[in-house]
Every structure is written in structure tokens, then in C-alpha cells.
Design a protein around this motif. Sequence first.
Motif, PDB file in Angstrom:
ATOM      1  N   ASN A 474       0.811  -1.213   0.000  1.00  0.00           N
ATOM      2  CA  ASN A 474       0.000   0.000   0.000  1.00  0.00           C
ATOM      3  C   ASN A 474       0.842   1.260   0.000  1.00  0.00           C
ATOM      4  O   ASN A 474       0.417   2.299  -0.500  1.00  0.00           O
ATOM      5  CB  ASN A 474      -0.955  -0.002   1.197  1.00  0.00           C
ATOM      6  N   GLY A 475       2.027   1.160   0.570  1.00  0.00           N
ATOM      7  CA  GLY A 475       2.912   2.322   0.604  1.00  0.00           C
ATOM      8  C   GLY A 475       3.358   2.768  -0.774  1.00  0.00           C
ATOM      9  O   GLY A 475       3.727   3.929  -0.977  1.00  0.00           O
ATOM     10  N   GLN A 476       3.340   1.835  -1.743  1.00  0.00           N
ATOM     11  CA  GLN A 476       3.720   2.181  -3.113  1.00  0.00           C
ATOM     12  C   GLN A 476       2.561   2.008  -4.098  1.00  0.00           C
ATOM     13  O   GLN A 476       2.738   2.196  -5.293  1.00  0.00           O
ATOM     14  CB  GLN A 476       4.895   1.315  -3.565  1.00  0.00           C
ATOM     15  N   HIS A 477       1.392   1.634  -3.584  1.00  0.00           N
ATOM     16  CA  HIS A 477       0.230   1.331  -4.440  1.00  0.00           C
ATOM     17  C   HIS A 477       0.647   0.379  -5.555  1.00  0.00           C
ATOM     18  O   HIS A 477       0.422   0.618  -6.749  1.00  0.00           O
ATOM     19  CB  HIS A 477      -0.396   2.586  -5.034  1.00  0.00           C
ATOM     20  N   ARG A 478       1.255  -0.722  -5.133  1.00  0.00           N
ATOM     21  CA  ARG A 478       1.720  -1.729  -6.082  1.00  0.00           C
ATOM     22  C   ARG A 478       1.421  -3.100  -5.494  1.00  0.00           C
ATOM     23  O   ARG A 478       1.657  -3.339  -4.318  1.00  0.00           O
ATOM     24  CB  ARG A 478       3.226  -1.558  -6.331  1.00  0.00           C
ATOM     25  N   TYR A 479       0.929  -3.990  -6.334  1.00  0.00           N
ATOM     26  CA  TYR A 479       0.507  -5.307  -5.864  1.00  0.00           C
ATOM     27  C   TYR A 479       1.748  -6.170  -5.595  1.00  0.00           C
ATOM     28  O   TYR A 479       2.039  -7.128  -6.307  1.00  0.00           O
ATOM     29  CB  TYR A 479      -0.395  -5.960  -6.907  1.00  0.00           C
ATOM     30  N   ASN A 480       2.498  -5.807  -4.556  1.00  0.00           N
ATOM     31  CA  ASN A 480       3.715  -6.529  -4.198  1.00  0.00           C
ATOM     32  C   ASN A 480       3.413  -7.776  -3.380  1.00  0.00           C
ATOM     33  O   ASN A 480       2.463  -7.807  -2.596  1.00  0.00           O
ATOM     34  CB  ASN A 480       4.636  -5.629  -3.362  1.00  0.00           C
ATOM     35  N   ASN A 481       4.242  -8.800  -3.555  1.00  0.00           N
ATOM     36  CA  ASN A 481       4.223  -9.939  -2.641  1.00  0.00           C
ATOM     37  C   ASN A 481       5.015  -9.568  -1.388  1.00  0.00           C
ATOM     38  O   ASN A 481       5.629  -8.502  -1.308  1.00  0.00           O
ATOM     39  CB  ASN A 481       4.837 -11.165  -3.309  1.00  0.00           C
ATOM     40  N   MET A 482       5.042 -10.478  -0.421  1.00  0.00           N
ATOM     41  CA  MET A 482       5.786 -10.209   0.813  1.00  0.00           C
ATOM     42  C   MET A 482       7.245  -9.909   0.539  1.00  0.00           C
ATOM     43  O   MET A 482       7.830  -8.999   1.141  1.00  0.00           O
ATOM     44  CB  MET A 482       5.702 -11.415   1.759  1.00  0.00           C
ATOM     45  N   ASP A 483       7.855 -10.694  -0.356  1.00  0.00           N
ATOM     46  CA  ASP A 483       9.284 -10.502  -0.597  1.00  0.00           C
ATOM     47  C   ASP A 483       9.565  -9.149  -1.239  1.00  0.00           C
ATOM     48  O   ASP A 483      10.570  -8.508  -0.929  1.00  0.00           O
ATOM     49  CB  ASP A 483       9.866 -11.646  -1.433  1.00  0.00           C
ATOM     50  N   HIS A 484       8.669  -8.694  -2.120  1.00  0.00           N
ATOM     51  CA  HIS A 484       8.862  -7.375  -2.720  1.00  0.00           C
ATOM     52  C   HIS A 484       8.702  -6.272  -1.673  1.00  0.00           C
ATOM     53  O   HIS A 484       9.438  -5.287  -1.672  1.00  0.00           O
ATOM     54  CB  HIS A 484       7.855  -7.152  -3.845  1.00  0.00           C
ATOM     55  N   SER A 485       7.713  -6.446  -0.793  1.00  0.00           N
ATOM     56  CA  SER A 485       7.515  -5.464   0.273  1.00  0.00           C
ATOM     57  C   SER A 485       8.758  -5.379   1.149  1.00  0.00           C
ATOM     58  O   SER A 485       9.202  -4.288   1.529  1.00  0.00           O
ATOM     59  CB  SER A 485       6.294  -5.837   1.118  1.00  0.00           C
ATOM     60  N   MET A 486       9.325  -6.541   1.465  1.00  0.00           N
ATOM     61  CA  MET A 486      10.559  -6.567   2.247  1.00  0.00           C
ATOM     62  C   MET A 486      11.704  -5.913   1.486  1.00  0.00           C
ATOM     63  O   MET A 486      12.508  -5.167   2.066  1.00  0.00           O
ATOM     64  CB  MET A 486      10.914  -8.011   2.600  1.00  0.00           C
TER      65      MET A 486
END
Length: 535
Positions: A474-486
Motif C-alpha cells: 500500500n505504501g507504493q500502491h503496487r501489488y507486491n508480494n511479501m518478498d517485494h515489500s521486504m
Amino acid sequence: MKKVIIIGAGPAGLTAAYELLKDKKEEYDVTILEESQEIGGISKTVRYNGNRMDIGGHRFFSKDKQVMDFWEELMPLQGENSFDDEMLGRVKPLREGGPNPEKEDKVMLFRTRVSRIYYLKKFFDYPISLKLQTFTNMGLIRTIKAGFSYLKSIFVKKPEDSLENFYINRFGKVLYSMFFEKYTEKLWGRHPSEISADWGAQRVKGLSIKAVLKDAFSKIFGGNKKNKKVETSLIDEFWYPKYGPGQLWETLAEKVQSLGGKIEKGHKVENLEIKDNKVVSVKCIVDGKEENITGDIFVSSMPVKDLVAGFVGDEVPEDKKEIAKGLPYVDFQTVGVLVNKMKLENKTKMKTLNNIVPDCWIYVQEPEVKMLRLQIFNNWSPYLVKDAKNTVWIGLEYTCSEGDEYWNMSDEDFSKFAIKELASMGIIDESDVIDYHRERVKKAYPAYFDTYKDMDKLIEYLNGFGNLYCVGRNGQHRYNNMDHSMATAMVAANLIKTENNDKSALWEVNTEQEYHEVKEENGEESQEDKKEDKK
């Protein structure tokens, strides 16, 4: 000592805190502000009457070796069999010297991935595979039409200006209509023709009929396994914490606190004071009262829409306000249903407790139901279920919009609605239901339509704040998986530690052209992959 304020105790926020504190805790005073009373965001694990629910389902597998090492550091891989594998004689690649999940709790399990599509009350492989059962399920006429449709898509390419055209270019019109069109519309509440192709580019860019054929032939004829790449959705095994993903994030939260970091729950960030292209402080609501918290550096994983709406002080340009205001989200509901047994027969060769179907996820393509997907928690980890030997714990997943008729239904009414849908598909008998529990999640999925097309302008504006770093889904408004968020959090922490104000790398996570979780079987990227990633 610099005071760092992190908004959100999900994967991104916790990772950022840990990365700052692990080797420089004397330099940073880190505080995480979490709106809820729980850890992990949408990756939390919900506890209910001795059973546990994984909200959305989270496989622990990544292309990023740094992330994989991070997970294993937190929770070592199992060295002995879990009780279901032991009972069934299933063989897993155990880690020598690893913990025994029957005796220890902080342990990462090796689990087998099975995900299928339920359509026409029949099972199809996910992703679609080219084998006799697929063609039998489809029927001769559908199969012929799908084949010619795919051949046409090879030679006649559509402009990839929508998610619809993205799918048609890879699967053909017929398979798109069967397996993507209605499902996508149920998921997002919009037709794929109205959704940006960016969603497909981030979520399924490595998947196509070509990828399916390549995978099928490699399994038949073997080949050089050392350099073999495998699409994530085709990978057969993944890691999973004994008690679900929330267990790992709770473990990380403990580590952050042991290093001196503070996690303040029940702190809802409403406003951020901005002045001279910097964030000066945040205003929180705590137990109904306002609390102002100052800082030197701010890391935000809160929805971009709420972040910009909360700016006070310097005037926010009107066009940036409008972009942020129009960013769309999809809200999420799930119902955990505990049953004595399922009606579905396990016709696979895979052994399971009580011979239940072996799926982790089942994608529901039946157009007459609103349900998107269901999970069978027994197959994620038997330790999620209080009595995995005698009951089946199922998660029914729905998307909706906050305030719509489904969101506003009582827990009792919505749960009964979901159970009736499950029974209508022939998956359970209502008489076998023992218990149920409903969970709702706001802004679960950032969506790719409306003002999303102008997101680059908003990114440029946000990057202009020297001490603000946007991370996570949500911080980047991008459908990231957990690893991308990390990974976004790791990049942010590195930028902070090196005092580097070039934030371009922060927004490049999960934008590479090669599918984000393609790995070789030996866990290393090939040189070709690395070249692709740089394109």
C-alpha cells in the motif's frame, strides 16, 4: 541519534526497522506506529477457537536470495518430519540439524504446492497444463476452439493497453474468456478491458502457453537442471511457518524490540505535517486522543491515498491531491469454515490426511458464485488446525468494497451466505459445518485503474520529500508480494544509512521484465536472468 518513525507493522515496516537496527542501533531511535492491535498487516495469522487463518495465503518463496536468507535466519528450516508427513510417509528435503516441528515452534516447514482451478465442477491445473485431463474436462469443441484461438494470438498481437489484451496475447481469446475474464472481474469489480496491463506485468508476466509448454516438455525430457528456470506458479514446493505467516512477523517484531525498537499499537496516523519538502511530525489518534510525534526520518507503508490526504502544512498541489484521492483499492473478506469432511474426492496420487484434496488454493471460476478462491489450511500446515486428523479448516475468499451490501452484512449472515455458495458447488454439505469465523480487511489490494495511470506523477512528488520513504504494497500502491515489500524496505533502509536521496531504486522493486520469482532449481539466477533484470 536520528529518530525514525515507521508507519505500519507489516512486512515492510518491520523489515525496515530491523535493517536499521541490526548493525546500527546506536545511530537510530526507531518507533513503529501500528493502527491495529496486531502484527503483520494482511500477512497476519488470525487465531480462532484453536484454529488459525492465513489471510489470503502466503507462500514463502522468492527470487531474492537475501530475502530467503532473512526468512531462514528468523525461522530455521525443519530437520524432522511434521506429523502429517510422518503419518503418510511423505518425503521432504529436510535440513540437517534443523528443528523438529513436533517439539519446537519456531520452525519453517517444507510444503508441497498444489493449486488448481475449479470450473464446470471439475478440476483444472493452475496454471493450465497441456495434458489429457485438461482436454477431457474442456470437451472436444472447446479444445479445438481454444487451440485455434491461441494460434491466432501468436500471429495477431493486440496493443497491451489493457489487462484484457495482455491475457489474450498470451493465452488466446477462448482461454482468456474461460479462465481469466470473469475471475478478474469478480476480483477487481471491473472488466479487464478497464484495468491497466501493469497488473498482469507484475503478477503473471512469466506465465503463458509458451511457459506451460516449456515446463511440460522439461518435465518429460529432463534437461540441464543446473540452469533450469521455474516460474513461481509452477514451483512444486515452498516454505511455510509452522503457525502461519503471522508467526514469522511476530518473531521479527520481537527481534526489533530486542534491539531497542518500539512498536506502538493502536496508533492510527491521521496527519503528517510537511514543511519545506520534509515531513516534520505525525498526528496519531490513540484511545480517542490526539498525539503528536516528531521525527527526523519517516518510512510509510500506509496507503498512498491516505498518506497524501493526511498532509498538512505546506500546500499540496491540487493535481497531486486528485491523483491520490482517485487511487482505487479492493477490500477483502474471508470466512473460515470448519467441517467434519469435504465432499470432494482426492483423485490425485498425493497422500493426504483423511484423503482430502491436496490443494493449498483452489481458484473458483464458477460464474454463478461470488467466491474467488478457497484455501484448505490443513494443506498449508497441519498445525493451523486444532484437530487436523478429524476436521478440515477451509478459508473462503471474497473481494468487495467497503460499505457495499456484502461488507455491511453481519458476520452471521455473510458466513451463512459463503457456506451456501460452498455447498452449491458440491464441495461440502452444510450439515457437516462445525464452526465458522469471518474476517474483513480494508484496502487489501491496490488496484490498477482510475487515477493509477498518473501514478508516476505522484511518485515524483513523494520523492521530493527528502526524509520520506514509501515502502510495501500500500505504501507504493503496487501489488507486491511479501518478498517485494521486504525488498522495498531493505532498499529504503540502505538509502537512509548511506544518506542517499536518489529514491529511484525504491520504486524499481518488482518492475523487472523477467517474472519476479523465476529461479533456477539450484536457487541461483543464471547470467541470462541477471541481464534480463537490468533491461
